[in-house]
Design a protein around this motif. Structure first.
Motif, short mmCIF file in Angstrom:
data_model
loop_
_atom_site.label_atom_id
_atom_site.label_comp_id
_atom_site.label_asym_id
_atom_site.label_seq_id
_atom_site.Cartn_x
_atom_site.Cartn_y
_atom_site.Cartn_z
N LEU A 28 5.97 -12.01 -12.26
CA LEU A 28 7.05 -11.45 -11.42
C LEU A 28 6.22 -10.18 -10.65
O LEU A 28 5.54 -9.53 -11.15
CB LEU A 28 8.25 -10.91 -12.14
CG LEU A 28 8.84 -11.73 -13.01
CD1 LEU A 28 9.39 -11.06 -14.33
CD2 LEU A 28 10.07 -12.45 -12.21
N VAL A 29 6.87 -10.04 -9.19
CA VAL A 29 6.32 -8.89 -8.48
C VAL A 29 7.42 -8.04 -7.91
O VAL A 29 8.51 -8.85 -7.59
CB VAL A 29 5.41 -9.58 -7.39
CG1 VAL A 29 4.90 -8.17 -6.13
CG2 VAL A 29 4.01 -9.95 -7.83
N LEU A 30 7.54 -6.85 -7.92
CA LEU A 30 8.57 -6.03 -7.29
C LEU A 30 7.80 -5.88 -6.00
O LEU A 30 6.98 -5.18 -5.75
CB LEU A 30 8.50 -4.64 -7.99
CG LEU A 30 9.41 -3.43 -7.35
CD1 LEU A 30 10.72 -3.96 -7.01
CD2 LEU A 30 9.53 -2.25 -8.24
N GLY A 31 8.57 -6.11 -4.75
CA GLY A 31 8.17 -5.62 -3.35
C GLY A 31 9.15 -4.53 -3.00
O GLY A 31 10.22 -4.40 -3.21
N ILE A 32 8.33 -3.46 -2.21
CA ILE A 32 8.86 -2.33 -1.65
C ILE A 32 8.68 -2.19 -0.08
O ILE A 32 7.38 -2.07 0.00
CB ILE A 32 8.77 -1.07 -2.52
CG1 ILE A 32 8.91 -1.17 -3.86
CG2 ILE A 32 9.31 0.35 -1.90
CD1 ILE A 32 8.65 -0.16 -4.85
N ALA A 101 2.92 -7.02 -11.14
CA ALA A 101 2.29 -6.05 -10.04
C ALA A 101 3.39 -5.57 -9.47
O ALA A 101 4.57 -6.11 -9.49
CB ALA A 101 1.36 -6.89 -9.31
N ILE A 102 3.09 -4.46 -8.52
CA ILE A 102 4.06 -3.84 -7.50
C ILE A 102 3.44 -4.05 -6.33
O ILE A 102 2.00 -3.75 -6.04
CB ILE A 102 4.36 -2.54 -7.88
CG1 ILE A 102 5.20 -2.32 -9.18
CG2 ILE A 102 5.20 -1.65 -6.73
CD1 ILE A 102 5.15 -1.04 -9.95
N ALA A 103 4.23 -4.44 -5.26
CA ALA A 103 3.79 -4.64 -3.79
C ALA A 103 4.34 -4.01 -3.15
O ALA A 103 5.66 -3.88 -3.00
CB ALA A 103 3.66 -6.14 -3.39
N THR A 104 3.84 -3.17 -1.98
CA THR A 104 4.39 -2.33 -1.23
C THR A 104 3.59 -2.17 0.07
O THR A 104 2.59 -2.62 0.38
CB THR A 104 4.44 -0.80 -1.59
OG1 THR A 104 4.81 -0.77 -2.86
CG2 THR A 104 5.13 0.09 -0.83
N THR A 105 4.53 -1.94 1.31
CA THR A 105 4.17 -2.01 2.65
C THR A 105 3.18 -0.81 2.73
O THR A 105 3.91 0.33 2.57
CB THR A 105 5.16 -2.05 3.86
OG1 THR A 105 6.07 -3.28 3.43
CG2 THR A 105 4.72 -2.34 5.28
#
Length: 404
Positions: A28-32, A101-105
């Protein structure tokens, strides 16, 4: 899970890495996302399931000011980011500790807005000791289609938005060839400015609509042949775009019509629908012609196979049905499949960022366990720039009838 069902029928041996991957639950990945005026967050798993998402749109605030004011946008991101992330996590039923993981622009975008997303993400990363995946906003737009369609690399991608206009070849998750881009403003920015100059926010049919949406709406019942705007860059055999000169031509006609009708600036013209239709057609014709050249270049130089040629169009302006129909025509004429994410995934959102994180996680690309010195970047190129090669090829584009 979809991963398990897809593998049924020809299971690898239990000792293989593929079998091990099938046995564990999907990561699972959290995208922001905070690159412009939308605060978005989503949890996506590697099977492509969107477990939870949330979005806070600032459009109403910016409509009143006639455009995005970065400090205002930044403050609104700060006020909403915690709630948006919490909502996405709550809907997903997933805690931060369960994330892979956490993914962010982090690029490109409005610096003040990117700062909010990055700072908030790094607090989560440090608190929960999670890997961090920095995301290129345009890469995320380009790869969104793979969340809902089985699109194989390479494919041609056209990214159209309020801030960008890019033609590129996606050769892999983080492997792009840049064919051309706008040398001045983006098509969404131009359409918004024309809408403001026409005072469409005061038009009874356009209450609460964003500028580009108002142009598209009025253009449906306008006569595009009443005004003719020269399509930009006709004599340049490349894949770059330019919209500022076209905007000036439209403004000139608006001034002339105001004089003719004897009305002041900021008042509604009786021919607003016709100007909207003509402006939208010129934008579409320009975009279609450059895309046509990109197709011919990619086939001629064997960058894309004619047997497996796909055009993917994404970004906010990709929701414009008139432009989309023009691109469908050129795709059909050249044997390209034409794919577009649904409108809700064309605009900025957390889902595309989370999915880009999943793509990078699978490919083991750009996953950071140490974020020291990481910075956001307001401007950032996409891939390797081969636009000079395109220009040197000097491909003449045959005339194509755009009966939309």
């Amino acid at each position: 899970s979809p991963e398990l069902s897809r593998g049924a029928g020809s299971l690898p041996s239990t000792s293989s890495p593929a079998r091990a991957a099938e046995q564990r639950p999907p990561r699972l990945v959290l995208g922001i996302e905070t690159s412009c005026d939308d605060t978005g967050a989503a949890v996506v798993d590697e099977s492509g399931a969107v477990r939870g998402e949330a979005l806070h749109c600032q459009r109403e605030v910016h409509l009143k000011t006639g455009g995005i004011i970065p400090p205002v946008a930044q403050q609104l991101h700060r006020e909403n980011i915690e709630q948006v992330v919490k909502e996405a996590l709550d809907v997903s039923g997933v805690s931060v500790s369960e994330l892979a993981a956490i993914a962010t622009t982090v690029k490109p975008g409005l610096a003040l807005c990117l700062q909010v997303g990055l700072e908030y993400s790094l607090k989560l990363v440090n608190k929960y000791k999670k890997p961090f995946i920095p995301i290129h906003h345009m890469e995320a737009h380009a790869l969104t289609i793979r969340l809902i369609n089985q699109v194989e690399f390479p494919f041609l991608v056209l990214l159209l938005s309020g801030g960008h206009c890019i033609l590129a070849v996606a050769q892999g998750v983080s492997d792009f060839l840049l064919l051309g881009q706008s040398i001045d403003i983006a098509p969404g920015d131009m359409l918004d400015k024309v809408a403001r100059r026409l005072s469409l926010s005061k038009h009874p049919e356009c209450q609460g609509m964003a500028g580009g949406k108002a142009i598209e709406h009025l253009a449906r019942t306008g006569d595009r042949q009443r005004h003719t705007f020269r399509v930009p860059m006709q004599h340049y055999r490349n894949c770059d775009f330019s919209f500022s000169g076209l905007q000036n031509l439209v403004n000139k006609v608006i001034v002339e019509q105001e004089k003719e009708e004897g009305i002041l600036k900021q008042k509604l013209l009786s021919c607003a629908k016709d100007i909207a239709a003509a402006a939208q057609h010129a934008v579409a014709a320009h975009i279609v012609k450059r895309t046509h050249r990109a197709m011919l270049f990619c086939i001629k130089h064997s960058i894309i196979s004619p047997q497996n040629a796909t055009l993917v169009v994404s970004g906010g302006v990709a929701s414009n049905q008139y432009i989309r129909k023009g691109l469908q025509i050129v795709a059909d004429a050249n044997g390209f499949s034409f794919l577009c994410p649904p409108p809700r995934l064309c605009t900025d959102n957390g889902v595309m960022i989370a999915w880009n994180g999943i793509e990078r996680l699978r490919a083991e690309l750009g996953i950071l366990n140490c974020t020291d010195g990481l910075r956001y970047e307001a401007t950032a190129p996409l891939g390797i720039d081969i636009s000079k090669r395109v220009e040197e090829a000097s491909i003449k584009v045959p005339r194509l009838k755009m009966k939309i």
